[in-house]
Design an enzyme around this catalytic site. Structure first.
Site, PDB file in Angstrom:
ATOM      1  CD1 TRP A  22      65.532  42.961 -24.237  1.00 30.86           C
ATOM      2  CD2 TRP A  22      66.223  43.160 -22.125  1.00 30.86           C
ATOM      3  NE1 TRP A  22      64.993  41.910 -23.518  1.00 30.86           N
ATOM      4  CE2 TRP A  22      65.401  42.018 -22.222  1.00 30.86           C
ATOM      5  CE3 TRP A  22      66.784  43.481 -20.889  1.00 30.86           C
ATOM      6  CZ2 TRP A  22      65.123  41.194 -21.135  1.00 30.86           C
ATOM      7  CZ3 TRP A  22      66.517  42.668 -19.805  1.00 30.86           C
ATOM      8  CH2 TRP A  22      65.704  41.536 -19.933  1.00 30.86           C
ATOM      9  CE1 TYR A  55      67.762  42.187 -26.740  1.00 31.75           C
ATOM     10  CE2 TYR A  55      68.798  44.299 -27.137  1.00 31.75           C
ATOM     11  CZ  TYR A  55      68.813  43.061 -26.537  1.00 31.75           C
ATOM     12  OH  TYR A  55      69.875  42.697 -25.753  1.00 31.75           O
ATOM     13  CE  LYS A 217      61.410  50.334 -10.273  1.00 25.34           C
ATOM     14  NZ  LYS A 217      61.188  51.097 -11.526  1.00 25.34           N
ATOM     15  NE  ARG A 229      62.946  46.466 -16.703  1.00 29.68           N
ATOM     16  CZ  ARG A 229      64.209  46.726 -17.047  1.00 29.68           C
ATOM     17  NH1 ARG A 229      65.162  45.857 -16.780  1.00 29.68           N
ATOM     18  NH2 ARG A 229      64.529  47.854 -17.652  1.00 29.68           N
TER      19      ARG A 229
END
Length: 337
Positions: A22, A55, A217, A229
């Site tokens: 994706w 995508y 994280k 991200r």
């Protein structure tokens, strides 16, 4: 190596950890790295690959096709999807009309470099096309040998029941649903999963790590790590936003000793957790680097004991989204173009 599970009430087996592209292929990583991650997935025993025409506006399918070129086709399970706007995004370049499905499957097969896909999925529910038209078009795709099975993504329990009934009458198999599902996002448990279990429909779940939040994280009270991200709009930053609240991030930190006690990393714990649900046939994972997969695949075949599952629930408490009404707001009420 990765274990395999049957997909729905069918004879098709898929790798319980499935590679999805994706936010990586043709977007987050260069093609050479994308090809390397696909080959690492194959080396780890992953044979199932999931993509979609939307995508990277069709480019991700092309990258996956090139990455899989030369592999034994019978040894792969390739999934793709249709619904969202693609190409020049004209009035018929979207939705689940007969026209868009017919044109999209042919374009997807060309990009993927294959004569058929194992699973062709409705990426969302199309409120602007009669369901009978959509299911008839999918049945035609199956009869033409361009797809072996059909599936859907993010459909409600009622939509699954209606779609399954029409597919059965048409003599084709609707065997899967692809919803978001993780420790933090459990909205399908109350209604969707019971309906799907009754119908013989498996879940192929996306975001089992809650967009990376369950890696641990992201820390409460601190900015997102550089390059993560959450800082990259091309990598789904808008999807992760709902998880970036201090109460959720604090709760996730409480999972670290639980993972350590189980001898797992945080990503392994997250993926193993979704695979404990017998309704889940596969957990979709992505990777921007081959070494990420070496850790991920170790979640396959792991059994979490009752004490561990209870500890997870206690650690996350009321930060978990369990609202079944959420499933009714995922598919757009109107097409996006």
């Amino acid at each position: 190596m990765v274990n395999y599970r049957y997909l729905g009430n069918s004879g098709l087996k898929v790798s319980e950890i499935t590679f999805g592209n994706w936010v990586t292929h043709a977007s987050q990583v260069a093609e050479e790295a994308a090809v390397q991650t696909v080959h690492a997935a194959l080396d780890a025993g992953i044979t199932t690959f999931d993509t979609a025409d939307v995508y990277a506006n069709t480019a991700a399918e092309s990258v996956l096709g090139r990455a899989l070129a030369g592999q034994r086709r019978a040894g792969l399970e390739i999934f793709t999807k249709v619904y969202f706007p693609t190409g020049p995004k004209g009035p018929n370049d979207t939705g689940l009309s007969r026209k868009h499905i017919r044109e999209s499957i042919d374009a997807s097969l060309t990009r993927l470099g294959t004569d058929y896909v194992d699973l062709y999925q409705a990426h969302r529910y199309d409120y602007e096309t009669p369901l009978e038209e959509t299911m008839q078009a999918f049945a035609d795709v199956v009869r033409q040998g361009k797809a072996l099975y059909i599936g859907v993504s993010e459909w409600t329990a009622e939509q699954l029941r209606e779609g399954h009934a029409i597919a059965r009458d048409l003599g084709v198999q609707l065997i899967s649903n692809q919803p978001q599902y993780s420790m933090l996002h459990r909205v399908i448990e109350e209604r969707v999963i019971p309906a799907a279990d009754e119908l013989g429909i498996s879940q192929i779940v996306w975001s089992p790590m809650a967009q990376g939040v369950l890696s641990g994280k992201y820390l409460p009270g601190q900015p997102a790590p550089a390059g993560s991200r959450a800082t990259d709009e091309k990598s789904g930053a808008d999807f992760i936003e709902s998880f970036l609240h201090d109460d959720i991030l604090t709760a996730v930190q409480r999972l670290k000793p639980i993972a350590s006690e189980a001898g797992l990393t945080m990503p392994q714990l997250a993926i193993a957790w979704v695979l404990q649900n017998p309704s889940v046939a596969a957990a979709l994972v992505g990777a921007s680097r081959p070494e990420q997969l070496a850790e991920t695949v170790k979640a396959s075949g792991i059994t979490l004991d009752a004490d561990t599952l209870s500890a997870i629930d206690e650690a996350l408490g009321d930060t978990v989204n369990r609202d079944p009404e959420h499933t009714y707001s995922v598919s757009p009420k109107r097409r996006l173009v």
